[in-house]
Design an enzyme around this catalytic site. Sequence first.
Site, short mmCIF file in Angstrom:
data_model
loop_
_atom_site.label_atom_id
_atom_site.label_comp_id
_atom_site.label_asym_id
_atom_site.label_seq_id
_atom_site.Cartn_x
_atom_site.Cartn_y
_atom_site.Cartn_z
N ALA A 248 18.16 19.79 -48.87
CA ALA A 248 18.21 20.92 -47.93
C ALA A 248 19.19 22.02 -48.36
O ALA A 248 18.79 23.18 -48.55
CB ALA A 248 18.58 20.38 -46.54
N ALA A 249 20.45 21.65 -48.52
CA ALA A 249 21.46 22.67 -48.83
C ALA A 249 21.30 23.18 -50.25
O ALA A 249 21.32 24.39 -50.50
CB ALA A 249 22.86 22.08 -48.63
N GLU B 130 19.83 16.57 -59.76
CA GLU B 130 19.52 15.75 -58.59
C GLU B 130 19.54 14.27 -59.01
O GLU B 130 18.84 13.88 -59.93
CB GLU B 130 18.16 16.15 -58.00
CG GLU B 130 17.55 15.18 -57.01
CD GLU B 130 18.45 14.80 -55.83
OE1 GLU B 130 19.05 15.69 -55.22
OE2 GLU B 130 18.56 13.58 -55.54
N ALA B 131 20.34 13.49 -58.28
CA ALA B 131 20.52 12.07 -58.65
C ALA B 131 19.24 11.25 -58.51
O ALA B 131 18.97 10.36 -59.30
CB ALA B 131 21.64 11.46 -57.80
N SER C 11 13.91 18.61 -52.60
CA SER C 11 13.30 19.29 -51.45
C SER C 11 12.34 18.39 -50.68
O SER C 11 11.13 18.60 -50.69
CB SER C 11 12.57 20.54 -51.97
OG SER C 11 12.66 21.56 -51.03
N CYS D 188 14.25 13.92 -42.52
CA CYS D 188 14.05 13.83 -41.08
C CYS D 188 12.67 13.27 -40.73
O CYS D 188 12.47 12.71 -39.65
CB CYS D 188 14.22 15.20 -40.43
SG CYS D 188 15.67 16.07 -41.00
N ARG E 211 9.73 29.81 -58.37
CA ARG E 211 11.06 30.26 -57.95
C ARG E 211 12.03 30.40 -59.12
O ARG E 211 13.16 30.83 -58.94
CB ARG E 211 11.65 29.27 -56.94
CG ARG E 211 10.90 29.32 -55.63
CD ARG E 211 11.53 28.42 -54.61
NE ARG E 211 10.60 28.26 -53.50
CZ ARG E 211 10.94 27.90 -52.29
NH1 ARG E 211 12.19 27.64 -52.02
NH2 ARG E 211 10.05 27.77 -51.34
N ALA F 268 20.04 18.96 -40.27
CA ALA F 268 19.21 19.69 -41.23
C ALA F 268 19.39 21.21 -41.18
O ALA F 268 19.56 21.84 -42.22
CB ALA F 268 17.75 19.32 -41.01
N TRP G 35 13.40 26.64 -10.15
CA TRP G 35 14.81 26.69 -10.55
C TRP G 35 14.97 25.68 -11.69
O TRP G 35 14.94 24.48 -11.47
CB TRP G 35 15.74 26.33 -9.39
CG TRP G 35 15.74 27.37 -8.31
CD1 TRP G 35 14.98 27.40 -7.20
CD2 TRP G 35 16.54 28.56 -8.29
NE1 TRP G 35 15.24 28.52 -6.46
CE2 TRP G 35 16.21 29.27 -7.11
CE3 TRP G 35 17.51 29.11 -9.14
CZ2 TRP G 35 16.80 30.47 -6.75
CZ3 TRP G 35 18.11 30.31 -8.78
CH2 TRP G 35 17.75 30.97 -7.60
C1 FAD Z 1 16.40 9.02 -41.36
C2 FAD Z 1 17.02 10.36 -41.12
C3 FAD Z 1 16.50 11.20 -40.14
C4 FAD Z 1 17.07 12.45 -39.91
N1 FAD Z 1 16.54 13.24 -38.93
C5 FAD Z 1 17.10 14.44 -38.67
C6 FAD Z 1 16.56 15.28 -37.65
O1 FAD Z 1 15.58 14.94 -37.00
N2 FAD Z 1 17.15 16.49 -37.44
C7 FAD Z 1 18.25 16.91 -38.17
O2 FAD Z 1 18.74 18.01 -37.93
N3 FAD Z 1 18.76 16.13 -39.15
C8 FAD Z 1 18.22 14.91 -39.42
N4 FAD Z 1 18.74 14.13 -40.42
C9 FAD Z 1 19.86 14.66 -41.22
C10 FAD Z 1 19.39 15.61 -42.34
O3 FAD Z 1 18.40 14.95 -43.08
C11 FAD Z 1 20.56 15.99 -43.23
O4 FAD Z 1 21.50 16.67 -42.44
C12 FAD Z 1 20.15 16.89 -44.39
O5 FAD Z 1 19.21 16.26 -45.21
C13 FAD Z 1 21.38 17.24 -45.22
O6 FAD Z 1 21.01 18.01 -46.30
P1 FAD Z 1 21.92 18.07 -47.61
O7 FAD Z 1 21.17 18.87 -48.61
O8 FAD Z 1 23.30 18.49 -47.26
O9 FAD Z 1 22.06 16.56 -48.07
P2 FAD Z 1 20.95 15.53 -48.53
O10 FAD Z 1 19.67 15.75 -47.83
O11 FAD Z 1 21.58 14.18 -48.42
O12 FAD Z 1 20.74 15.90 -50.06
C14 FAD Z 1 21.74 15.69 -51.00
C15 FAD Z 1 21.07 15.40 -52.33
O13 FAD Z 1 22.10 15.24 -53.31
C16 FAD Z 1 21.76 14.20 -54.19
N5 FAD Z 1 23.00 13.70 -54.77
C17 FAD Z 1 23.96 12.91 -54.20
N6 FAD Z 1 24.98 12.72 -55.04
C18 FAD Z 1 24.69 13.39 -56.16
C19 FAD Z 1 25.36 13.59 -57.40
N7 FAD Z 1 26.57 13.05 -57.63
N8 FAD Z 1 24.75 14.35 -58.35
C20 FAD Z 1 23.53 14.91 -58.13
N9 FAD Z 1 22.84 14.74 -56.97
C21 FAD Z 1 23.43 14.02 -56.00
C22 FAD Z 1 21.06 13.19 -53.31
O14 FAD Z 1 20.20 12.34 -54.05
C23 FAD Z 1 20.29 14.10 -52.34
O15 FAD Z 1 18.96 14.34 -52.77
C24 FAD Z 1 18.19 12.87 -40.67
C25 FAD Z 1 18.72 12.03 -41.66
C26 FAD Z 1 18.15 10.79 -41.88
C27 FAD Z 1 18.74 9.89 -42.92
#
Ligand code: FAD
Length: 456
Positions: A11-12, A33-34, A39, A43, A70, A300, A440
């Site tokens: 996501a980020a 990406e580990a 992408s 959730c 992209r 997310a 209301w």
């Molecule tokens: C089962 C589940 C359901 C969810 N449902 C919701 C929901 O309904 N609504 C909501 O708002 N949020 C939900 N979330 C939370 C949401 O998914 C996260 O907040 C969001 O994915 C965070 O995005 P991010 O990119 O910060 O981290 P991540 O999605 O965790 O992505 C980080 C990425 O970095 C990679 N990585 C890690 N370490 C390294 C490294 N050292 N080197 C290279 N790559 C690395 C990982 O493999 C991963 O792909 C849910 C989470 C889970 C687990």
Amino acid sequence: MTRLVVLGGNAAGMSAASKAKRRGPDLEVVVLEASQDVSYSVCGTPFLVQQDIEDAADLRMLDEEGLQKRGITVRRGAKATAFNPYSKEVAFESKGGRDSIAYDKLLVATGSSAVVPFKAPPPKGVFALRRLEETVALEAFIKEERPKKAAVVGAGAVGLEMASAFAQRGLDVHLYEKGPRPLPMFDQDMTQGMPAWLEKKGVTLHVGTEVAELGEQGRGRLGSVVTKAGKEQRADLAVVAAGLQPNTQFAVKAGVHALNTGHILVDDHMRTNFHDVWAAGDCVAARHIVSGRPTPVPLALPSNRMGRIAGDSIAASLERIPGPSQTFTGVVGTFLTRLWDMGFAKTGLSEEEAKAERMDAVAVHVESTAKADYMPRPGRVNLKLVADRDSGKLLGAQLMGPGDSALRINAAALAVQVGMTARRLSEAETAYSPSFGPVWDPLVVAAAELAKACRK
Ligand SMILES: Cc1cc2nc3c(=O)[nH]c(=O)nc-3n(C[C@H](O)[C@H](O)[C@H](O)COP(=O)(O)OP(=O)(O)OC[C@H]3O[C@@H](n4cnc5c(N)ncnc54)[C@H](O)[C@@H]3O)c2cc1C
């Protein structure tokens, strides 16, 4: 060519990569990406287990063609292990061994991992669902092994979503929570009906029950769950959702400022204390709009938004005369989940959290029908609003209700975010239609009640 290296491709990370490339088309963007996926929707994974979604591929949101369009290069299976903010190099591990890559700009967007407080490696049949590949492995396990009894460790949102998914799939589900109640981020008075409700739905909830060990039954397979009190219960499958830790050890080691928990501290442009190093997403502690404190909010939308802002700021830093770049206004932790037919939602602080912050918080709790009461099956909405007694400013809201009634949280979230008072919210002109709510709206009713308890 200036090179941006993004660590973490979800996501980020991918929001940042895309935004940076759009604003700075000359930028070379490389994502490490580990895992094997970039992408993807984490959730959506409980809905895969629940079989509302049939194919894990539907949760992948960007294919090779999209990445190429992209102009983003992705190195899958590349895990960052260290970086040097002075020589501007990232060390990483991949199948090919150890390697390194130089950067001009760096973004840490590595998210968080589930805490698995048991002997490692865990027996076969134990899953911690943070990555899409883990859910794919869980699916394969269910199909091959046909488990009957599922244990879920941790009754937060993810644990409850998984318990609900397993129950709807016909498994006998036991949900273990070491604290005194499920959904601990809600106030106690909001969740007191949950144990009986879960029982009716086929989930046995064990509160105040810490799982100490995952027992093996031979051939390295999970056989049971052993509680701290020594009770052993059969389990063929377990999901551990007992807390998160940010994947930032390598960044903290490099000297990036972070909370004790490892969540990285950033400014409003997602910049860290190091020049040319940004951080975004679950691995960050952003400013909480209500408490003012840096607060991890593993959700997310904030992660996507922080990524976009980081990407914008990175691209702006390349401009000869940097144009304005977006700022991150903070988080309120707006959250919503559906369990069976019920929505559970929260924004801002609970009453307990506000009091822990030493705020003079007042709260009201209203129950109302979710539709006009003459409609068939009007359902009940349970709503709690919290405000600061002196200023009347809203601090948070919690809501439970059937169907889409919990979506009211979005109006409350906006009110909390802009610092609206309870009195002002009580004047809101909400839409009325009998099938959506009473004339209301419960939110307006609760705000009016709360205003009476506030000084302004
Ligand atoms: C089962 C589940 C359901 C969810 N449902 C919701 C929901 O309904 N609504 C909501 O708002 N949020 C939900 N979330 C939370 C949401 O998914 C996260 O907040 C969001 O994915 C965070 O995005 P991010 O990119 O910060 O981290 P991540 O999605 O965790 O992505 C980080 C990425 O970095 C990679 N990585 C890690 N370490 C390294 C490294 N050292 N080197 C290279 N790559 C690395 C990982 O493999 C991963 O792909 C849910 C989470 C889970 C687990």
